[in-house]
Design an enzyme around this catalytic site. Sequence first.
Site, short mmCIF file in Angstrom:
data_model
loop_
_atom_site.label_atom_id
_atom_site.label_comp_id
_atom_site.label_asym_id
_atom_site.label_seq_id
_atom_site.Cartn_x
_atom_site.Cartn_y
_atom_site.Cartn_z
CG ASP A 180 32.59 44.55 45.56
OD1 ASP A 180 32.92 44.83 44.39
OD2 ASP A 180 33.27 44.87 46.55
NE ARG A 184 31.14 42.12 48.86
CZ ARG A 184 31.37 40.94 48.28
NH1 ARG A 184 32.58 40.41 48.36
NH2 ARG A 184 30.42 40.29 47.63
NE ARG A 236 38.12 40.89 52.54
CZ ARG A 236 37.43 41.13 51.44
NH1 ARG A 236 36.22 40.62 51.29
NH2 ARG A 236 37.92 41.90 50.49
CG HIS A 256 37.25 35.57 50.10
ND1 HIS A 256 36.53 36.43 49.31
CD2 HIS A 256 36.88 35.85 51.37
CE1 HIS A 256 35.76 37.19 50.06
NE2 HIS A 256 35.96 36.86 51.32
CB CYS A 290 34.38 35.68 42.98
SG CYS A 290 35.92 35.56 43.90
#
Length: 264
Positions: A57, A82, A127, A156, A257
């Site tokens: 990611d 992550r 998040r 997000h 992103c």
Amino acid sequence: MCRPEHFTVSYSINPWMEPARPTDTAKAVRQWQTLHDAYVALGHEVHLIDPVPGLPDMVYTANGGFTIGGVAYAPKFRFTERAGEEGPFSDWFAAHGFEVAVPAETNEGEGDFLLAGSVILAGTGFRSAGDSHLEVGSVFDREVVSLTLVDPRFYHLDTALSVLDPVVDDGAEATIAYLPGAFDAASQDVLAARFPDAIRVSDADGAVFGLNSASDGRHVFVSPRAPGFAAQLRERGYEPVPIDLSELLLGGGGIKCCTLELRR
């Protein structure tokens, strides 16, 4: 940006990720390269961070930090999958002359923090935690407007809201676009009051990550799957630049992103 050389979907930390569904890394790289080259062709300077094996990611560099005035507020990811990205991003910032602000609170960079004029719009609900909103405000000494996301598809802030005028004069309001249904009622009221001229995007265009776009104030890099949003942009005088990142959408990410803005 980060070339998706190791991109795959081997775990699931958002509703878009289905490990049983095949991914094509070579296709992801080709689509990413198209976005990279479009930025360069329009005169933007693109810096690259090296991809790290085992961190699929990392291509979603927007989550790697939040920068204003040469200061980089580093990420602290919610999911362990992550967490390995935190060191490489912090090291990159330090090596490239940024002052690194080490976070105490969970935050995922420009995924949840967007600079709109002089204020920081900050997302929470899935998040980044609310305490990170206080922290980012303290780091940059700026007003923070907290917004609560309620639809897990839009986990997000940058999946449901796009800042179209990245640089505006002090005191001027930025133009934004957003998906109303991604936010709770209180946040919708705040957005309507603070940004009365905002573009409200349809559910259909939002559902294909149309709002996960990047803008230089004139050109808006946007998914070709969001034609209604593109039409709205043209009506406001912006120039849509369609970029298809369908393969990277399998990991729950799109144009924004894959793009971290660096503000010196």
